[in-house]
Scaffold this active site. Structure first.
Site, PDB file in Angstrom:
ATOM      1  N   THR A 185       8.032   7.518 -24.158  1.00 25.01           N
ATOM      2  CA  THR A 185       8.256   6.773 -22.929  1.00 25.01           C
ATOM      3  C   THR A 185       6.944   6.051 -22.694  1.00 25.01           C
ATOM      4  O   THR A 185       5.960   6.350 -23.347  1.00 25.01           O
ATOM      5  CB  THR A 185       8.539   7.805 -21.803  1.00 25.01           C
ATOM      6  N   ARG A 213      23.824   9.116 -21.004  1.00 27.21           N
ATOM      7  CA  ARG A 213      22.839  10.141 -20.627  1.00 27.21           C
ATOM      8  C   ARG A 213      21.659   9.493 -19.870  1.00 27.21           C
ATOM      9  O   ARG A 213      21.154   8.451 -20.258  1.00 27.21           O
ATOM     10  CB  ARG A 213      22.323  10.840 -21.897  1.00 27.21           C
ATOM     11  N   VAL A 214      21.232  10.130 -18.810  1.00 27.56           N
ATOM     12  CA  VAL A 214      20.067   9.655 -18.067  1.00 27.56           C
ATOM     13  C   VAL A 214      19.003  10.744 -18.119  1.00 27.56           C
ATOM     14  O   VAL A 214      19.289  11.918 -17.855  1.00 27.56           O
ATOM     15  CB  VAL A 214      20.439   9.334 -16.598  1.00 27.56           C
ATOM     16  N   GLY A 215      17.790  10.362 -18.487  1.00 29.30           N
ATOM     17  CA  GLY A 215      16.696  11.332 -18.571  1.00 29.30           C
ATOM     18  C   GLY A 215      15.907  11.419 -17.277  1.00 29.30           C
ATOM     19  O   GLY A 215      16.381  11.038 -16.199  1.00 29.30           O
ATOM     20  N   ASP A 216      14.679  11.901 -17.388  1.00 29.17           N
ATOM     21  CA  ASP A 216      13.845  12.100 -16.193  1.00 29.17           C
ATOM     22  C   ASP A 216      13.176  10.823 -15.690  1.00 29.17           C
ATOM     23  O   ASP A 216      12.830  10.726 -14.509  1.00 29.17           O
ATOM     24  CB  ASP A 216      12.745  13.134 -16.487  1.00 29.17           C
ATOM     25  N   THR A 236       6.350  12.071 -19.687  1.00 31.96           N
ATOM     26  CA  THR A 236       6.950  11.716 -20.973  1.00 31.96           C
ATOM     27  C   THR A 236       7.325  12.995 -21.699  1.00 31.96           C
ATOM     28  O   THR A 236       6.579  13.970 -21.659  1.00 31.96           O
ATOM     29  CB  THR A 236       5.990  10.870 -21.838  1.00 31.96           C
ATOM     30  N   GLY A 239      13.363  14.964 -21.367  1.00 28.53           N
ATOM     31  CA  GLY A 239      13.669  14.711 -19.967  1.00 28.53           C
ATOM     32  C   GLY A 239      14.430  15.801 -19.244  1.00 28.53           C
ATOM     33  O   GLY A 239      14.193  16.047 -18.057  1.00 28.53           O
TER      34      GLY A 239
HETATM   35  N1  GLY Z   1      11.395  11.393 -20.985  1.00 26.91           N
HETATM   36  C1  GLY Z   1      12.301  10.437 -21.387  1.00 26.91           C
HETATM   37  C2  GLY Z   1      13.665  10.921 -21.476  1.00 26.91           C
HETATM   38  O1  GLY Z   1      13.891  12.117 -21.647  1.00 26.91           O
HETATM   39  O2  GLY Z   1      14.560  10.137 -21.414  1.00 26.91           O
END
Ligand code: GLY
Length: 328
Positions: A185, A213-216, A236, A239
């Site tokens: 990231t 999918r959505v990460g952090d 980073t 997530g």
């Molecule tokens: N840290 C980025 C993700 O998991 O999408």
């Protein structure tokens, strides 16, 4: 009594300024992962060191001229998003369907305003869309087709989804069964001359992630957070774990309420609280005094910092990939 109260009120901003030990600070990351050997690969490491250096110089030009943190964060993240070297914008990793879905967010510590986008497919610079959500809507996060349409309506640059591909990701798309990874990231945290904190993060997500999918990274509190009374944080790594541990808010709140030094609190979260086998990754953070942290529990993390000392005006700058930092 009334006079004393007014004097205290007038002195409060001065006390805040005195607490700021550095005139301004900028910390950047370009993702964490198993990259410890890259440090010894002269050709590749030179490319990454130069890119990190350029990112810091872009931020420095804005902050030294008195620019706001959000301006510096946007410019730095735009630079990373336009570089094929990092997993954000051009160079982003792909989904299991061989497409690109991008996430980003930005937050300002002075008023806790924030903007985020998830699952963008056509916006060249996702951080610009996140900033537009923050400044042009009453919302914090827009996702999917609506987010793409909103960005277009704001006049942001629109590209075909395959713009984000590079020769490397095209090869992965051809051969999605191969166990290759491009996680990571990009992010930037800033303390500006006005004493305000800002954080921004942008990513292509995780390699072979399920579409949707959505990460952090776009989740305010997980991948990004900024509070002038706590700290500014950009994460980073894997997530799902950063969301479960609400890492960015967790860190800012430790600084704000427990008065833990930012470095100590960041080390605790990354090395002890996150499972180092699964919760792989790192973060960058800066507080209102100008203290900053860059811990990671992975083999390496592309990272760099630049700060200007109060009084002497001395600028310190360093970049790193593996354990070592290289002073510039
Ligand atoms: N840290 C980025 C993700 O998991 O999408």
């Amino acid at each position: 009594m009334k006079h004393l109260f007014i004097t205290i009120l007038l002195l409060l901003p001065l006390c805040r300024m005195l607490a700021q030990e550095r005139e301004y600070v900028i910390v950047v990351h370009g993702g964490a992962g198993a990259m410890e050997n890259l440090e010894d690969d002269k050709e590749k490491s030179t490319l990454y060191y130069a890119a990190l250096d350029s990112a810091l110089s872009i931020g420095n030009a804005i902050l030294s001229a008195g620019g706001e943190g959000s301006e510096a964060v946007m410019a730095v993240v735009n630079y990373f998003e336009n570089s094929p070297l990092f997993n954000a914008g051009k160079g982003a990793t792909c989904t299991s369907a061989g497409t690109f879905e991008l996430d980003a967010s930005i937050m300002e510590g002075k008023d806790l305003t924030a903007g985020a986008v998830a699952g963008l497919k056509t916006v060249k610079n996702p951080i610009n869309a996140a900033y537009a959500v923050k400044t042009k809507t009453p919302h914090v996060m827009l996702a999917g087709e609506g987010a793409d349409r909103f960005a277009k309506s704001q006049g942001l640059e629109i590209v075909d989804n395959m713009y984000f591909a590079t020769p490397k990701t095209l090869k992965w798309i051809e051969d999605l069964k191969k166990e290759s990874k491009k996680n990571g990231t990009v992010g930037c945290v800033v303390l500006d001359k006005q004493g305000n904190l800002t954080a921004g993060t942008s990513t292509g997500g995780m390699f072979k992630k399920q579409w949707g999918r959505v990460g952090d990274s776009p989740v305010i509190g997980a991948g990004t957070y900024a509070d002038n009374e706590g700290c500014a944080v950009s994460c980073t790594g894997h997530g799902e774990y950063f969301i479960r541990h609400v890492v960015a808010y967790n860190l800012s709140t430790r600084v704000k309420l427990l008065h833990q030094p930012v470095g100590e609190a960041a080390d605790y979260i990354i090395h002890q609280e996150l499972n180092t086998k699964e919760g792989n990754g790192g973060l960058i953070a800066v507080d209102k005094k100008g203290d900053f942290a860059m811990p990671f529990n992975s083999g390496g993390m592309f990272r760099g910092y630049l700060y200007k000392e109060k009084g002497t005006g001395k600028i310190s700058k360093a970049v790193g990939i593996g354990k070592k930092m290289k002073t510039l």
